[in-house]
Design a protein around this motif. Structure first.
Motif, PDB file in Angstrom:
ATOM      1  N   LYS A 269       0.833  -1.191   0.000  1.00 38.67           N
ATOM      2  CA  LYS A 269       0.000   0.000   0.000  1.00 38.67           C
ATOM      3  C   LYS A 269       0.877   1.255   0.000  1.00 38.67           C
ATOM      4  CE  LYS A 269      -0.834   1.046   4.881  1.00 38.67           C
ATOM      5  NZ  LYS A 269      -0.620   2.429   5.140  1.00 38.67           N
TER       6      LYS A 269
ATOM      7  N   HIS B  24      -0.717  -5.844   5.738  1.00 37.47           N
ATOM      8  CA  HIS B  24      -0.009  -6.688   6.723  1.00 37.47           C
ATOM      9  C   HIS B  24      -0.892  -7.079   7.911  1.00 37.47           C
ATOM     10  CE1 HIS B  24       0.863  -2.928   8.862  1.00 37.47           C
ATOM     11  NE2 HIS B  24       1.226  -3.649   9.915  1.00 37.47           N
ATOM     12  N   TYR B  25      -2.036  -6.392   8.088  1.00 38.51           N
ATOM     13  CA  TYR B  25      -2.923  -6.794   9.183  1.00 38.51           C
ATOM     14  C   TYR B  25      -3.461  -8.207   8.961  1.00 38.51           C
ATOM     15  CZ  TYR B  25      -2.605  -3.204  12.560  1.00 38.51           C
ATOM     16  OH  TYR B  25      -2.106  -2.447  13.574  1.00 38.51           O
TER      17      TYR B  25
ATOM     18  N   LYS C  78      -1.458 -10.900  10.701  1.00 41.86           N
ATOM     19  CA  LYS C  78      -1.345 -10.944  12.169  1.00 41.86           C
ATOM     20  C   LYS C  78      -2.063 -12.176  12.712  1.00 41.86           C
ATOM     21  CE  LYS C  78      -0.629  -6.030  12.744  1.00 41.86           C
ATOM     22  NZ  LYS C  78       0.597  -5.718  13.467  1.00 41.86           N
TER      23      LYS C  78
ATOM     24  N   PHE D 183      -7.792   1.040  17.259  1.00 37.96           N
ATOM     25  CA  PHE D 183      -6.363   1.038  16.930  1.00 37.96           C
ATOM     26  C   PHE D 183      -5.741   2.235  17.629  1.00 37.96           C
ATOM     27  CE2 PHE D 183      -3.030   3.033  14.500  1.00 37.96           C
ATOM     28  CZ  PHE D 183      -2.268   2.024  13.941  1.00 37.96           C
TER      29      PHE D 183
ATOM     30  N   GLU E 173      -2.037   4.135  18.852  1.00 40.59           N
ATOM     31  CA  GLU E 173      -0.578   4.163  18.817  1.00 40.59           C
ATOM     32  C   GLU E 173      -0.098   5.219  19.797  1.00 40.59           C
ATOM     33  OE1 GLU E 173       0.992   2.512  14.506  1.00 40.59           O
ATOM     34  OE2 GLU E 173       0.747   4.671  14.759  1.00 40.59           O
TER      35      GLU E 173
ATOM     36  N   ARG F  41       7.709  12.085  10.178  1.00 39.60           N
ATOM     37  CA  ARG F  41       7.196  11.768   8.835  1.00 39.60           C
ATOM     38  C   ARG F  41       5.864  12.475   8.586  1.00 39.60           C
ATOM     39  NH1 ARG F  41       4.005   6.876   9.723  1.00 39.60           N
ATOM     40  NH2 ARG F  41       3.801   6.044   7.662  1.00 39.60           N
TER      41      ARG F  41
ATOM     42  N   ASP G 224      -4.585   5.969   6.140  1.00 37.93           N
ATOM     43  CA  ASP G 224      -3.391   5.245   6.588  1.00 37.93           C
ATOM     44  C   ASP G 224      -3.729   3.869   7.173  1.00 37.93           C
ATOM     45  OD1 ASP G 224      -0.611   5.051   7.024  1.00 37.93           O
ATOM     46  OD2 ASP G 224      -0.829   5.628   9.116  1.00 37.93           O
ATOM     47  N   VAL G 225      -4.712   3.809   8.039  1.00 33.55           N
ATOM     48  CA  VAL G 225      -4.991   2.500   8.665  1.00 33.55           C
ATOM     49  C   VAL G 225      -6.442   2.029   8.601  1.00 33.55           C
ATOM     50  CG1 VAL G 225      -3.047   2.734  10.289  1.00 33.55           C
ATOM     51  CG2 VAL G 225      -5.323   3.407  11.029  1.00 33.55           C
TER      52      VAL G 225
ATOM     53  N   HIS H 299      -6.302  -1.588   6.847  1.00 34.20           N
ATOM     54  CA  HIS H 299      -6.122  -2.538   7.957  1.00 34.20           C
ATOM     55  C   HIS H 299      -7.413  -2.798   8.752  1.00 34.20           C
ATOM     56  CE1 HIS H 299      -2.091  -1.855   6.828  1.00 34.20           C
ATOM     57  NE2 HIS H 299      -1.771  -0.922   7.690  1.00 34.20           N
TER      58      HIS H 299
ATOM     59  N   LYS I 216      -3.274   8.319  16.559  1.00 30.16           N
ATOM     60  CA  LYS I 216      -1.835   8.376  16.847  1.00 30.16           C
ATOM     61  C   LYS I 216      -1.629   9.241  18.090  1.00 30.16           C
ATOM     62  CE  LYS I 216       0.086   7.219  12.471  1.00 30.16           C
ATOM     63  NZ  LYS I 216       1.036   6.144  12.617  1.00 30.16           N
TER      64      LYS I 216
ATOM     65  N   GLN J 221      -2.960  -6.889  19.350  1.00 29.96           N
ATOM     66  CA  GLN J 221      -1.608  -6.570  19.819  1.00 29.96           C
ATOM     67  C   GLN J 221      -1.652  -5.483  20.868  1.00 29.96           C
ATOM     68  OE1 GLN J 221      -0.236  -5.414  15.876  1.00 29.96           O
ATOM     69  NE2 GLN J 221      -0.190  -3.292  16.456  1.00 29.96           N
TER      70      GLN J 221
HETATM   71  C1  BG6 Z   1       1.065   1.168   8.559  1.00 29.19           C
HETATM   72  C2  BG6 Z   1       0.795   2.633   8.715  1.00 29.19           C
HETATM   73  O1  BG6 Z   1       0.385   0.662   7.440  1.00 29.19           O
HETATM   74  O2  BG6 Z   1       0.619   0.473   9.716  1.00 29.19           O
HETATM   75  C3  BG6 Z   1       1.527   3.174   9.952  1.00 29.19           C
HETATM   76  O3  BG6 Z   1       1.240   3.331   7.566  1.00 29.19           O
HETATM   77  C4  BG6 Z   1       1.124   2.359  11.164  1.00 29.19           C
HETATM   78  O4  BG6 Z   1       1.218   4.537  10.162  1.00 29.19           O
HETATM   79  C5  BG6 Z   1       1.297   0.862  10.892  1.00 29.19           C
HETATM   80  O5  BG6 Z   1       1.956   2.775  12.243  1.00 29.19           O
HETATM   81  C6  BG6 Z   1       0.754   0.031  12.038  1.00 29.19           C
HETATM   82  O6  BG6 Z   1       1.167  -1.299  11.899  1.00 29.19           O
HETATM   83  P1  BG6 Z   1       1.441  -2.202  13.171  1.00 29.19           P
HETATM   84  O7  BG6 Z   1       1.713  -3.539  12.623  1.00 29.19           O
HETATM   85  O8  BG6 Z   1       2.621  -1.586  13.876  1.00 29.19           O
HETATM   86  O9  BG6 Z   1       0.213  -2.136  14.022  1.00 29.19           O
END
Ligand code: BG6
Length: 480
Positions: free
Chosen positions: A146, A176-177, A180, A212, A214, A221, A233-234, A238, A332, A366
Motif C-alpha cells: 500500500k 499486513h494486518y 497478524k 487502533f 498508537e 514523517r 493510513d490504517v 487494515h 496516533k 496486539q
Molecule cells: C502502517 C501505517 O500501514 O501500519 C503506519 O502506515 C502504522 O502509520 C502501521 O503505524 C501500524 O502497523 P502495526 O503492525 O505496527 O500495528
C-alpha cells in the motif's frame, strides 16, 4: 508452491520498509527453516551502496538467530544498484537471476518480486520488470505494498496500469494486518465455535468496535502523513479488513476465492459512511509540553487540518447486522499502543438480578495476543452477589514461549511463497473499499468538514469519545 531454488528480488531495497520489515521477515523465515538455503535474494534500488554496507543495513533489524545463521542468510543476498526507469539495471538483474538459475539447473524459473516502493515509481518498475525480467515460461509472483492509490479514481488507474502487465494470479497485494496471528484466527474463532457462531448476529450482539491506538505521533514523517491522514493510513485498509473478517458470512471453505468472495459480499452491504457520524481529532502537545503537537512538525503546513484521530460509525444493512452499531476508531499519539476488537452482547433481562452487566468479548490483536470473554459469575463464598469476570485466553500464559508466532510480514511472504492468496487483497475487494471510503475522505479533506478537535499527545483522544461510543451502544463496564 515455489521450490527451493527460487529468486526473491526486493525493489526499494535501500528504503525504510525493506530495512524494517521485508528483510527481517525473510531472515525470520530462513531462521525458522521456512526458506531454503538454496534461494537467491537480490536487493535492488537506486542508491549506490557497497554490498557490505547493504548487508549491514538490512541485518540491523534482524531478530533472533545466532551470528552463523545471520551469516548464512547474508550469503544468499546480493545488491544491485540501478535506475528504475531505464533498461540497464534490469538487464544486470536478469543476468544475475539467469546465472543463478543456470548454476542450479532450474528448468522452470520461479521469481518473486517484492515492490517495497513509493507509489510514484510503482508502475514504472512494474512495466520494466515485465519488459526485461519476466519469464514467459516461469512462475512469477509480485508483492505490492500500500498505498494502492489515494482514492477510488487513482486506485482504478493503478489497477488499469498493472492489469495488462500481470495477472491477478500473479499479484499479491499486501495488507499486513491480514498476516497478524489474531486476525488469522478470526474465522476459526467465529465459525469453529458454535458458542460464537450461534450468537454472531443482531439478535445477540449489541455493539461492535475495532480500536487502533498508537502511543507515538508522526515522528518526523508528518510531511508524508499530511496528505494521507489516519483514515487512509490504517482505516480504509487494515481496520476495514479486520471488520470484514468479523462480519462476513461463512465461506464454503478456506479456499482463497471462497473467502474473498464473502469479503466482497459483506463490503457491498456496508452503508455509505455518514459524515455526520464521525469524530475527528488532531493531537497537540502533551500536557507537560515534552512531546510536540502534530503542527509542531516543521514539515507540516501550519494550518493543516489533517486528522490524526478518527472514530467512524458504520452500518451494515443485511439480515445479520441490520441495526447493530459498529465503531471503527484509530489514533496516533495516544496513551498506549493497542489494537483490539470489542463485541458487546445484549444484556439479559434484569428480573432476578439487582444488577447485571453485558457479556463482552475482547480480541486483542496486539500487543500480547489474547481473547477474553467477560461473564457474570457469582462472587465466590457466602456472597450471593454477581460480578463481571474474565474467561481468559492470553497467549503468553497458555502457549509455550517456544511457540513461533510469525510476524505479519513473515506469515504473508510465506503465504506468497506457497502461492496462497487468502490473506491478500483481491482487486474487487480493493475497489469496494475505496468506493466506501472515497466520499468520506473527500468530505474530511474539504472546507465543509469541521476543524478536528485537538487532544493532548499521550491522552485517550478527543474528549467527545466516551459520548460517541455511548451513542453507538457501547457501555463502559464502570457505567453498569
Ligand atoms: C502502517 C501505517 O500501514 O501500519 C503506519 O502506515 C502504522 O502509520 C502501521 O503505524 C501500524 O502497523 P502495526 O503492525 O505496527 O500495528
Amino acid at each position: 508452491p515455489f521450490g527451493s531454488t527460487a529468486t526473491i528480488v526486493v525493489f526499494g531495497a535501500s528504503g525504510d520498509l525493506a530495512k524494517k520489515k521485508t528483510f527481517p521477515a525473510l531472515f525470520g523465515l530462513f531462521r525458522e527453516g521456512h526458506l531454503s538455503s538454496d534461494v537467491k535474494i537480490i536487493g535492488y534500488a537506486r542508491s549506490h551502496l557497497e554490498e557490505d554496507d547493504f548487508k549491514k543495513r538490512i541485518s540491523a533489524n534482524f531478530k533472533g538467530g545466532n551470528p552463523e545463521t545471520v551469516e548464512q542468510f547474508l550469503k544468499l543476498t546480493s545488491y544491485i544498484s540501478g535506475p528504475y526507469d531505464t533498461d540497464e539495471g534490469y538487464q544486470t538483474l536478469l543476468k544475475s537471476i539467469e546465472d543463478y538459475e543456470a548454476a542450479n539447473n532450474v528448468s522452470t524459473p520461479e521469481r518473486l518480486f517484492y515492490l517495497a516502493l513509493p507509489p510514484s515509481v510503482f508502475t514504472t518498475v512494474a512495466s520494466q520488470l515485465k519488459k526485461n525480467v519476466y519469464s514467459e515460461t516461469g512462475k512469477t509472483r509480485i508483492i505490492v505494498e500500500k498505498p494502492f492509490g489515494h482514492d477510488l479514481e487513482s486506485s482504478r488507474q493503478l489497477q488499469k496500469d498493472l492489469s495488462p502487465l500481470f495477472t491477478e494470479e500473479e499479484l499479491y497485494r499486501i495488507d499486513h494486518y491480514l498476516g497478524k496471528e489474531m486476525v488469522k484466527n478470526l474465522l476459526v474463532l467465529r465459525f469453529g465455535n458454535e458458542l460464537f457462531n450461534g450468537v454472531w448476529n443482531k439478535n445477540h450482539i449489541k455493539s461492535i468496535q475495532i480500536s487502533f491506538k498508537e502511543a507515538f505521533g508522526t515522528d518526523g514523517r508528518g510531511g508524508y502523513f499530511d496528505s494521507i491522514g489516519i483514515v487512509r493510513d490504517v482505516m480504509q485498509n487494515h481496520l476495514l479488513q479486520v471488520l470484514t473478517l468479523l462480519t462476513m458470512d461463512r465461506p464454503v471453505s478456506f479456499d482463497p476465492e471462497a473467502v474473498r468472495d464473502e469479503k466482497v459480499k459483506i463490503l457491498k452491504a456496508f452503508d455509505a459512511l455518514d459524515p455526520e457520524d464521525i469524530l475527528l481529532g488532531q493531537y497537540g502537545k502533551s500536557e507537560d509540553g515534552s512531546k510536540p503537537g502534530y503542527l509542531d512538525d516543521s514539515t507540516v503546513p501550519k494550518d493543516s487540518k489533517c486528522v490524526t484521530y478518527a472514530a467512524l460509525g458504520i452500518k451494515i444493512h443485511n439480515e445479520r447486522w441490520e441495526g447493530v452499531p459498529i465503531v471503527m476508531r484509530a489514533g496516533k499519539a495516544l496513551d498506549e499502543s493497542k489494537v483490539e476488537i470489542r463485541i458487546q452482547f445484549k444484556p439479559v433481562a434484569r428480573g432476578m438480578f439487582k444488577e447485571i452487566q453485558r457479556n463482552e468479548l475482547v480480541i486483542r490483536v496486539q500487543p500480547n495476543e489474547s481473547i477474553y470473554l467477560k461473564i457474570n459469575s457469582k462472587i465466590p463464598g457466602i456472597s450471593t452477589e454477581t460480578s463481571l469476570t474474565d474467561l481468559d485466553l492470553t497467549y503468553s500464559t497458555r502457549y509455550s514461549k517456544d511457540f513461533w508466532i510469525p510476524e505479519a510480514y513473515e506469515a504473508l511472504i510465506r503465504d506468497c511463497y506457497l502461492g496462497n492468496h487468502s490473506n491478500f487483497v483481491r482487486d474487487d475487494e480493493l475497489d469496494v473499499s475505496w468506493k466506501l471510503f472515497t466520499p468520506l475522505l473527500q468530505y474530511i479533506e474539504s472546507d465543509k468538514s469541521p476543524q478536528p478537535e485537538v487532544y493532548a499527545y499521550g491522552s485517550k483522544g478527543p474528549k467527545g469519545l466516551r459520548e460517541f461510543l455511548n451513542k453507538h451502544d457501547y457501555i463502559f463496564a464502570d457505567e453498569g
